[in-house]
Design an enzyme around this catalytic site. Structure first.
Site, PDB file in Angstrom:
ATOM      1  N   HIS A  29       8.431 -29.289 -11.712  1.00  0.00           N
ATOM      2  CA  HIS A  29       8.136 -29.293 -13.147  1.00  0.00           C
ATOM      3  C   HIS A  29       8.195 -27.859 -13.672  1.00  0.00           C
ATOM      4  CE1 HIS A  29       5.230 -30.478 -16.674  1.00  0.00           C
ATOM      5  NE2 HIS A  29       6.343 -29.929 -17.078  1.00  0.00           N
ATOM      6  N   GLU A  38      11.239 -24.106 -20.005  1.00  0.00           N
ATOM      7  CA  GLU A  38      10.420 -23.507 -18.952  1.00  0.00           C
ATOM      8  C   GLU A  38      10.569 -21.986 -18.923  1.00  0.00           C
ATOM      9  OE1 GLU A  38       8.106 -25.005 -16.860  1.00  0.00           O
ATOM     10  OE2 GLU A  38       8.398 -26.698 -18.209  1.00  0.00           O
ATOM     11  N   HIS A  61       7.277 -20.020 -19.883  1.00  0.00           N
ATOM     12  CA  HIS A  61       6.614 -19.530 -18.672  1.00  0.00           C
ATOM     13  C   HIS A  61       7.353 -18.378 -17.985  1.00  0.00           C
ATOM     14  CE1 HIS A  61       4.024 -23.030 -19.041  1.00  0.00           C
ATOM     15  NE2 HIS A  61       5.088 -23.817 -19.045  1.00  0.00           N
TER      16      HIS A  61
END
Length: 216
Positions: A32, A81, A85
């Site tokens: 993930h 992502e 992040h």
């Protein structure tokens, strides 16, 4: 930020949460994301560029697929992502480029081998229930640390929760550590996965746990 969460999700559960565009979810745990705690969207000017990870694309499609959108040419999930992040993780030298960030996550995935570990412990997708404590004990025994396990709470009329995500925590030196917040940590950030109307939350130790082999 102080540590990284490395999250694996179970594609069948992800599809159960939001089945509108799920086709034949993989029957193995997929990545993930790799998330610094307490940091998001650190550099909005550092745009995702898929050509920087072209050498990784085959592995990315296999181990880090966009479960909800199965077309192979989509890079939206990886872009998300990276933006949210990766730009934060990049303060570490080992993660300071898109190729390093995604490449290191793929490396950690192989290193952890969650699929292999669960199989060795005899925990496999099934129509019967598991005890959450048994899953936790198997993982802790195998890795020597306590991961964070998230489930889909029982829907109306169900008595079991459904396992959906397992997160491993790493120090900035990329050493495994327990995911539980130490005492006195008054603000542990809960990375929540919101999909459709359903939401994953930390699993309940006392509820029977479903590890589904097909999307219901």
């Amino acid at each position: 930020w102080k540590k990284l969460y490395f999250a694996h999700h179970w594609p069948v559960t992800v599809c159960k949460m939001n089945a509108n565009d799920c086709h034949d979810p993989p029957m193995y745990w997929t990545i993930h994301g790799l998330w610094p705690d307490r940091a998001e969207d650190c550099n909005r000017t550092w745009h995702f560029n898929v050509t920087e990870i072209k050498d990784l694309i085959l592995d990315m499609r296999h181990y880090w697929p966009d479960v909800l959108h199965s077309s192979l040419n989509r890079t939206q999930f990886w872009k998300h992502e990276w933006d949210k992040h990766g730009t934060c993780a990049a303060t570490l030298e080992v993660l300071n480029s898109q190729k390093k960030y995604f490449g290191k996550a793929l490396e950690l995935y192989q290193h952890i081998d969650l699929n292999g570990c669960l199989l060795k412990a005899g925990i496999k997708p099934s129509s019967s229930y598991y005890k959450m404590t048994a899953i936790k004990e198997a993982l802790t025994r195998f890795y020597g640390v306590t991961p964070k396990i998230q489930c889909l709470p029982p829907e109306e009329g169900e008595k079991a929760q459904t396992i959906g995500q397992i997160e491993f925590c790493f120090t900035k030196e990329l050493q495994l550590v327990n995911c539980v917040a130490p005492e006195g940590d008054s603000n542990p950030r809960q990375p929540r996965l919101m999909l459709g109307t359903s939401e994953l939350s930390v699993c309940n130790d006392t509820l029977p746990t479903y590890y589904p082999s097909e999307v219901q």
